[in-house]
Design a protein around this motif. Structure first.
Motif, PDB file in Angstrom:
ATOM      1  N   GLU A 615      10.970  56.021  11.112  1.00 33.78           N
ATOM      2  CA  GLU A 615      10.382  56.556   9.879  1.00 33.78           C
ATOM      3  C   GLU A 615       8.932  56.979  10.134  1.00 33.78           C
ATOM      4  O   GLU A 615       8.154  56.228  10.712  1.00 33.78           O
ATOM      5  N   ARG A 616       8.591  58.140   9.626  1.00 36.60           N
ATOM      6  CA  ARG A 616       7.219  58.628   9.782  1.00 36.60           C
ATOM      7  C   ARG A 616       6.306  58.139   8.669  1.00 36.60           C
ATOM      8  O   ARG A 616       5.091  58.265   8.754  1.00 36.60           O
ATOM      9  N   THR A 617       6.897  57.588   7.587  1.00 39.46           N
ATOM     10  CA  THR A 617       6.123  56.911   6.548  1.00 39.46           C
ATOM     11  C   THR A 617       6.604  55.475   6.466  1.00 39.46           C
ATOM     12  O   THR A 617       7.778  55.222   6.186  1.00 39.46           O
ATOM     13  N   GLN A 618       5.720  54.552   6.751  1.00 42.60           N
ATOM     14  CA  GLN A 618       6.082  53.132   6.764  1.00 42.60           C
ATOM     15  C   GLN A 618       5.398  52.428   5.596  1.00 42.60           C
ATOM     16  O   GLN A 618       4.198  52.615   5.366  1.00 42.60           O
ATOM     17  N   ARG A 619       6.177  51.630   4.864  1.00 40.05           N
ATOM     18  CA  ARG A 619       5.648  50.915   3.700  1.00 40.05           C
ATOM     19  C   ARG A 619       5.829  49.420   3.904  1.00 40.05           C
ATOM     20  O   ARG A 619       6.899  48.963   4.299  1.00 40.05           O
ATOM     21  N   ASP A 666       1.897  59.247  11.921  1.00 37.21           N
ATOM     22  CA  ASP A 666       2.625  58.398  10.977  1.00 37.21           C
ATOM     23  C   ASP A 666       1.715  58.000   9.812  1.00 37.21           C
ATOM     24  O   ASP A 666       0.496  57.837   9.966  1.00 37.21           O
ATOM     25  N   VAL A 667       2.341  57.822   8.648  1.00 34.97           N
ATOM     26  CA  VAL A 667       1.627  57.396   7.455  1.00 34.97           C
ATOM     27  C   VAL A 667       2.006  55.944   7.162  1.00 34.97           C
ATOM     28  O   VAL A 667       3.190  55.583   7.167  1.00 34.97           O
ATOM     29  N   GLU A 669       1.579  52.820   4.351  1.00 33.26           N
ATOM     30  CA  GLU A 669       1.223  52.448   2.978  1.00 33.26           C
ATOM     31  C   GLU A 669       1.433  50.950   2.831  1.00 33.26           C
ATOM     32  O   GLU A 669       2.557  50.459   2.911  1.00 33.26           O
ATOM     33  N   ARG A 707      -3.487  53.218   1.906  1.00 36.58           N
ATOM     34  CA  ARG A 707      -2.695  54.265   2.549  1.00 36.58           C
ATOM     35  C   ARG A 707      -3.560  54.998   3.580  1.00 36.58           C
ATOM     36  O   ARG A 707      -4.665  55.429   3.258  1.00 36.58           O
ATOM     37  N   THR A 709      -3.371  57.534   7.432  1.00 37.21           N
ATOM     38  CA  THR A 709      -2.614  58.282   8.431  1.00 37.21           C
ATOM     39  C   THR A 709      -3.176  57.953   9.804  1.00 37.21           C
ATOM     40  O   THR A 709      -4.398  57.987  10.013  1.00 37.21           O
TER      41      THR A 709
END
Length: 889
Positions: A615-619, A666-667, A669, A707, A709
């Motif tokens: 995943e390029r956005t990890q929470r 990658d982002v 949050e 958040r 990057t």
């Protein structure tokens, strides 16, 4: 079932909740207000959600049937079902939250599900009740007081929305100041909507009945006009909270107060003609007065609050006024009239029951209100505690009296001769009795002063000598800037009484305590408190008691001037000495045996570094708690680490915190939830952004969303940035973020080691004085001394091994070295210093890192054996920064 029997059984439910409330209140007072855990929350909900809500469900239905001239029996089964459902839901919520408070560890998945289920059942019962009321008033024949039922319907709608907000808060996943804002909206809907509207609507007919006089002209009209205005005022308060504008909520609060005053004034002629003299009348009147006063004070408090944390805290301060002064008194006063009326078989029984519930009525009201007033005012100590005890005794006396009155009403022989209806007390008797109740509080407060004279500033900390009080008072205004009191030195003429008005003009929570134990509560930014320091006879020093703040220089010098030279009263020790009996700590009496086996059940921190997820956005949701962890064999320490709550409700929290890994671009949050005991924050070095918002300190119960990057590769540190930063890091508040360099080749084994120091012996975790001086007791990899001596890393001959290292500090450098190994690849601070190539290009023996730096090394092992890895600051290696790579053939 007769109506009397039904009312008796339904009333037992209210009585049960009141008994539980009294038990929690008494046990909390006996233990100094600290036990049972969560007593404050339980007291609020046992009274509001339990006793008051049941009374509203029971009596709003009864009054609706009465004013609409409907049968009391044709829908009794449905009414009973609603009561059973509501109590099942309410009890589930109270018990689940009680467990949360006892565990002091946030809401687990299982408990959260129970809270939501209980709230849903209560929601359904209230929705059913409100819809049934609306249907009955819509289909009934026209009635003079039928419009008053609209108050009950509107109050039910308010509670439904309030339950929704409460369930949302219970989830604990709210960013920024949303928890405080929703808590304000939740309390508004429940107190001013559900309870306030019901009380105002009921008193239209009940108040003149209690006074035994005719209704004043204009009362009905005032109530009809007031209902939409009251609903609008509640809506304005809630909207202000939802949009985050406290001044809007203040306008709504002031509007509610104005409408309440207008409706209450319409009853003035009733009071003029027949002043209240019974407990029922006096208690109800006092309750409405408390509500009006709380609204006015609340409007000013909201208007002047600097943020929503302060708004919520100020609403919390009004708890005594709203629940003790208003709700408890109106509820007990109304029940004191209603119980005899519905339970008496004959007029004689009703009158006998009323006489019981009116025993010492004015005195009980006087004692309750005087005690509540002292309880609601700022301050602490025995005078407050004993005054509050008198108020609780005065209000709690209703319970044995109502049982006695019910027994008397039900057992009185049907043919018993009627006695004259109770007559109104003369005004002088009423005032005299109320004065007697007030005197009881005065006596209790005086006893409190005798036991605890320091609570009211008597007399004088004078270094063991004598000092004559001058009778003068010196008042000093003190602010806060950074980690300093401003001014930091105040002069007081010897013998003067000193009053310190402290305003937290800083950016995080602080307090001020004095050597004799007096102090302010912990103040959020913008809050104020007054500290009466008593008569000053000697120079002394106050300080902020939050961990590490005193060591950062948060001290206040109080200098006694004039008169004979005064001895100096030293500040309390900054830390407690190491002791095996210290709560949350287990320290050996002698040197720590780092070679001791931690035991067969010991599980080392997994050093393996998983690959970056796709995943390029990890929470992530990080939760901070106060935890107790073993950090070396036989050594347990309190820490404040970042952790993660799993889907099953289990909490994994330790130092270092969760490791994040990703690629450039990658982002990330991260929702940070503070369920610890003091304020905390988080700072990710892997992101570049203004720190003002995401890195701010949040207080217990708050959350924020961070958040960023990842724009550059490297081994990055994250940590708490709340001052004193060194102490927060030393208490385990750190972790690593690995951002892979482009085209990072695969290896056979990839490990992560985070080096940090530990400073043992502090009362709340790390010893602040040791941290400030750099006197470390342990230096460790991944949070436990020598753990990889006991549970080694593994590899095989010829395997390529990559070891990432981050130095979390807070103070010491790392010189990472593998004994018997040589590095052919070194990546440090975002750049390759060495890469495999021609053997003549050389190799590396140490990855040198300052605190907060990181990188990795790669190597292969030429033969089987045990290869120690250490920091080559050898004294630190001997303090626990040591491990082994076990290499097999």
């Amino acid at each position: 079932m007769t109506l009397r029997t039904w009312n008796l059984r339904a009333g037992l439910v209210v009585l049960a909740w009141l008994v539980a409330l009294l038990g929690v209140t008494v046990s909390g007072g006996v233990s100094g207000g600290t036990a049972p855990v969560g007593a404050h929350w339980l007291m609020i909900h046992l009274l509001g959600l339990g006793a008051a809500s049941n009374a509203i469900l029971i009596w709003s239905w009864y009054f609706t049937e009465a004013v609409l001239r409907l049968s009391h029996t044709d829908q009794r089964a449905r009414h009973a079902a609603r009561l059973i459902a509501f109590n099942a839901g309410a009890l589930t919520v109270v018990v689940a939250y009680g467990i949360v408070g006892a565990q002091a560890g946030g809401v687990s998945a299982g408990l959260w599900a129970a809270i939501i289920a209980g709230a849903a059942v209560a929601f359904g019962a209230i929705a059913w009740h409100s819809a049934a009321l609306a249907q009955r008033v819509r289909t009934a024949l026209p009635s003079r007081f039928g419009p008053m039922v609209h108050f009950y319907v509107a109050s039910g709608v308010a509670l439904l929305i309030g339950i929704g907000f409460g369930a949302t808060i219970a989830g604990g996943r709210l960013p920024g100041d949303w928890p405080d804002r929703l808590a304000v909206a939740h309390a508004t809907l429940n107190v001013f909507g559900w309870i306030g509207l019901t009380v105002i609507g009921t008193l239209v007919t009940l108040w003149p009945t209690i006074l035994r006089t005719r209704m004043a002209d204009g009362v009905e009209q005032a109530a009809k006009r007031g209902l939409p205005l009251l609903c609008a005022a509640v809506a304005v308060i809630v909207v202000g909270a939802l949009i985050g504008v406290a001044s809007v909520s203040a306008i709504g609060m002031a509007g509610y107060a104005a409408v309440l005053a207008y409706v209450a004034w319409s009853h003035a002629d009733e009071v003029r003609r027949k002043p209240p003299t019974s407990f029922a009348g006096l208690s109800v009147l006092a309750g409405v007065a408390w509500l009006l006063g709380a609204l006015i004070v609340g409007a000013v408090a909201y208007l002047t609050a600097p943020d929503w944390t302060a708004v919520y805290d100020r609403l919390n301060i009004l708890t005594t006024a709203l629940l003790g002064g208003f709700l408890a008194q109106v509820l007990l006063g109304a029940l004191s009239y209603l119980v005899p009326v519905v339970l008496g078989k004959k007029p004689s029984a009703t009158q006998a029951s009323m006489r019981v519930l009116d025993i010492a009525g004015p005195a009980r009201v006087g004692a309750a209100n005087a005690g509540l007033l002292v309880w609601a005012l700022p301050g602490s100590g025995w005078p407050h505690t004993l005054s509050a005890a008198v108020a609780v005794l005065a209000l709690g006396s209703f319970l044995p009296l109502v049982v006695w009155s019910a027994v008397k009403a039900t057992r009185l022989l049907a043919d018993a001769p009627s006695r004259p209806r109770p007559t109104a007390r003369p005004g002088g008797v009423v005032l005299g009795s109320m004065a007697a109740g007030l005197a009881a509080v005065v006596v209790a407060a005086a006893v409190g002063v005798a036991v605890d004279p320091a609570a009211v500033g008597l007399p004088g900390r004078d270094g063991g000598g004598s000092v004559s009080a001058t009778g003068a008072t010196t008042t000093v205004h003190v602010g806060i800037k950074g980690m300093r009191f401003t001014p930091g030195r105040i002069e007081v003429p010897r013998g003067n009484r000193l009053v310190i008005e402290l305003t937290n003009t800083g950016t995080q929570t602080h307090d001020l305590v004095l050597p004799d134990g007096r102090g302010t509560p912990r103040l959020a930014p913008g809050e104020q408190a007054t500290l009466d320091a008593g008569v000053i006879g000697a120079t002394e020093q106050g300080w902020c008691s939050l961990p590490g703040h005193q060591q950062m220089g948060m001290v206040l010098d109080i200098v006694a001037t004039g008169g004979p030279a005064a001895a100096s009263t030293p500040a309390a020790p900054s830390t407690a000495a190491p002791s095996s009996t210290m709560p949350g700590h287990q320290l050996p009496s002698g040197p720590i045996d780092l070679a001791a086996d931690p035991g067969p059940g010991f599980v080392a921190r997994d050093p393996n570094l998983p690959p970056a997820p796709p995943e390029r956005t990890q929470r992530y949701r990080f939760e901070v708690r106060d935890v107790q962890r073993q950090v070396a064999p036989g050594v347990t320490q309190t820490q404040w680490p970042y952790g993660i709550v799993a889907a099953d409700g289990s909490y994994s929290g330790g130092s270092p915190g969760p490791t994040l890994r990703g690629k450039v671009g990658d982002v990330f949050e991260i929702t940070l939830v503070n369920n610890a005991s003091i304020g905390h924050s988080i700072d990710f070095h892997a992101g570049a952004l203004a720190p003002d918002g995401p890195m701010r300190t949040i207080e217990p119960g708050q959350s924020l969303v961070y958040r960023f990057t990842a724009t550059r590769s490297g081994a990055w540190l994250y940590h708490c940035s709340t001052m004193p930063m060194s102490l927060h890091i030393a208490n385990g508040m750190f972790g690593a973020v690995v951002i892979d360099p482009p085209d990072l080749p695969p290896v056979d084994h990839e490990y992560l080691l985070v080096q940090s120091e530990m400073y043992l012996g502090g009362a709340d975790g790390a010893d602040p004085a040791k941290v400030a001086d750099g006197r470390r007791d342990l230096v460790v990899f991944n949070g436990y001394a020598n753990q990889y001596d006991h549970r080694p890393l593994t590899a095989k001959v010829g395997d390529r091994v990559r070891i990432w290292v981050v130095d979390a500090g807070p103070n010491q450098v790392s010189a990472f070295h593998v004994v018997g190994g040589q590095f052919d690849t070194v990546f440090k601070e975002g750049a390759y210093l060495l890469r495999p190539g021609n053997p003549e290009s050389g190799g590396s023996q140490v990855l040198d890192l300052l605190p907060a730096q990181g990188g990795f090394v790669e190597l292969t092992f030429p033969e089987a054996g045990h290869y120690p890895f250490v920091t080559h600051v050898m004294s630190d290696a001997e303090k626990g920064a040591h491990g082994i790579v076990a290499v097999g053939p």
